[in-house]
Design an enzyme around this catalytic site. Sequence first.
Site, mmCIF file in Angstrom:
data_model
loop_
_atom_site.group_PDB
_atom_site.id
_atom_site.type_symbol
_atom_site.label_atom_id
_atom_site.label_comp_id
_atom_site.label_asym_id
_atom_site.label_seq_id
_atom_site.Cartn_x
_atom_site.Cartn_y
_atom_site.Cartn_z
ATOM 1 N N ARG A 72 0.887 -1.165 0.000
ATOM 2 C CA ARG A 72 0.000 0.000 0.000
ATOM 3 C C ARG A 72 0.922 1.212 0.000
ATOM 4 O O ARG A 72 1.622 1.467 0.993
ATOM 5 C CB ARG A 72 -0.899 -0.023 1.238
ATOM 6 C CG ARG A 72 -1.920 1.110 1.318
ATOM 7 C CD ARG A 72 -2.770 0.936 2.555
ATOM 8 N NE ARG A 72 -3.678 2.041 2.796
ATOM 9 C CZ ARG A 72 -4.946 2.082 2.389
ATOM 10 N NH1 ARG A 72 -5.449 1.078 1.701
ATOM 11 N NH2 ARG A 72 -5.715 3.117 2.659
ATOM 12 N N HIS A 118 -7.254 1.554 -6.701
ATOM 13 C CA HIS A 118 -7.586 0.799 -5.489
ATOM 14 C C HIS A 118 -8.434 -0.420 -5.883
ATOM 15 O O HIS A 118 -9.620 -0.510 -5.555
ATOM 16 C CB HIS A 118 -8.351 1.690 -4.524
ATOM 17 C CG HIS A 118 -8.390 1.185 -3.110
ATOM 18 N ND1 HIS A 118 -7.789 0.005 -2.715
ATOM 19 C CD2 HIS A 118 -8.972 1.707 -1.986
ATOM 20 C CE1 HIS A 118 -7.995 -0.176 -1.420
ATOM 21 N NE2 HIS A 118 -8.707 0.830 -0.958
ATOM 22 N N GLN A 170 -10.566 -2.652 -3.293
ATOM 23 C CA GLN A 170 -11.814 -2.047 -2.822
ATOM 24 C C GLN A 170 -12.951 -2.314 -3.793
ATOM 25 O O GLN A 170 -14.061 -2.661 -3.391
ATOM 26 C CB GLN A 170 -11.623 -0.544 -2.653
ATOM 27 C CG GLN A 170 -12.881 0.185 -2.184
ATOM 28 C CD GLN A 170 -13.315 -0.262 -0.803
ATOM 29 O OE1 GLN A 170 -12.531 -0.190 0.138
ATOM 30 N NE2 GLN A 170 -14.557 -0.719 -0.657
ATOM 31 N N ASP A 174 -16.530 9.032 -2.206
ATOM 32 C CA ASP A 174 -15.323 8.819 -1.417
ATOM 33 C C ASP A 174 -14.964 10.137 -0.758
ATOM 34 O O ASP A 174 -15.484 11.200 -1.135
ATOM 35 C CB ASP A 174 -14.180 8.326 -2.331
ATOM 36 C CG ASP A 174 -12.965 7.837 -1.552
ATOM 37 O OD1 ASP A 174 -13.074 7.637 -0.325
ATOM 38 O OD2 ASP A 174 -11.903 7.654 -2.169
ATOM 39 N N CYS A 231 -16.136 3.752 0.387
ATOM 40 C CA CYS A 231 -15.066 2.822 0.752
ATOM 41 C C CYS A 231 -14.536 3.053 2.167
ATOM 42 O O CYS A 231 -13.830 2.185 2.693
ATOM 43 C CB CYS A 231 -13.939 2.881 -0.270
ATOM 44 S SG CYS A 231 -13.031 4.436 -0.313
ATOM 45 N N ARG A 267 -14.341 -6.576 2.170
ATOM 46 C CA ARG A 267 -12.909 -6.461 1.894
ATOM 47 C C ARG A 267 -12.207 -7.749 2.323
ATOM 48 O O ARG A 267 -11.315 -8.252 1.628
ATOM 49 C CB ARG A 267 -12.306 -5.269 2.648
ATOM 50 C CG ARG A 267 -12.655 -3.903 2.098
ATOM 51 C CD ARG A 267 -12.017 -3.633 0.744
ATOM 52 N NE ARG A 267 -10.563 -3.736 0.786
ATOM 53 C CZ ARG A 267 -9.746 -2.751 1.178
ATOM 54 N NH1 ARG A 267 -10.242 -1.583 1.569
ATOM 55 N NH2 ARG A 267 -8.438 -2.917 1.157
#
Length: 303
Positions: free
Chosen positions: A105, A132, A135, A223, A262, A290
């Site tokens: 990450r 991402h 996600q 988001d 998310c 997730r």
Amino acid sequence: MSDPRHFLDLDKLEAGALRDILARGNELKSAWTTGDRPKPFDGKTLVMIFEKPSTRTRVSFQVGMQQLGGMVVVMGEQESQLGRGETPADTARVLSRYADAIMIRTDDPAKLDDLAAYATVPVINGLTDASHPCQIMADIMTYEEHRGSIEGRVVTWSGDGNNVAKSWIHAAVRLGFTLRLACPGSLQPSEDVLNWAADHGGDIHQIDHAEEAVDGADLVVTDTWVSMGDENPEMRRQILMPFQVDAKLMAGAKDDALFMHCLPAHRGEEVTDEVMDGPRSVVWDEAENRLHAQKGILSWCLE
């Protein structure tokens, strides 16, 4: 020795592979729920490198790997020589001798690409500033649990055309749904990804007004507006306020439309409490998935 199966971005995988991953995630979720808990990764190790902070990514990957019988090594930015000048290529070569998979990450997508180029074990994109994909796999799983196949549906993104929006564009092309992007002019997704989508027949629409974009939508997604390192946060909030997801905006979508975020959410900015905690919100299912979607990713990469 065959090349490792990396999970880097959704545009790098065909629809069949993405469907295989989702199916594996669903199977593993069902098995865990019913008490039939396989341990296919007994003796295997996942190394996770975090150069950006995380709650969901760290916990879901660590718990998922452990539930499947594997072990996890976690390194923060100050615990990895990547943060002290070692090249991603050298890090990849070393970690490949210790571990069975690497998750990173990070901010710079070039680090992810370099790791994958030199690793002899699978590399997984836990997030970069460009995308991402983990996600979105959880989001697709969540939508389909509630409403069936996402193919042919209409998804509306309202807000910043950021890394998560980019992965939604990839998913729309690969999995065959319509994506409407309601983003301010200065915060549109990059031309590169929009051109890629057009070249691959994606049904992607850029729409100036959120109210128009949600008309008849099956799913509304947003988001956070301000991430770590973003400049001029107050200006960003002002620019994005017309794209806030509130009850009035959701009323323009289909009666059974779902809402996703998310997380973490900045309540009162990109979304109101009324929507976050309302009957259309599936954000907690989304967060749980997730764990299960990433089990599918790990399974696909390692098996």
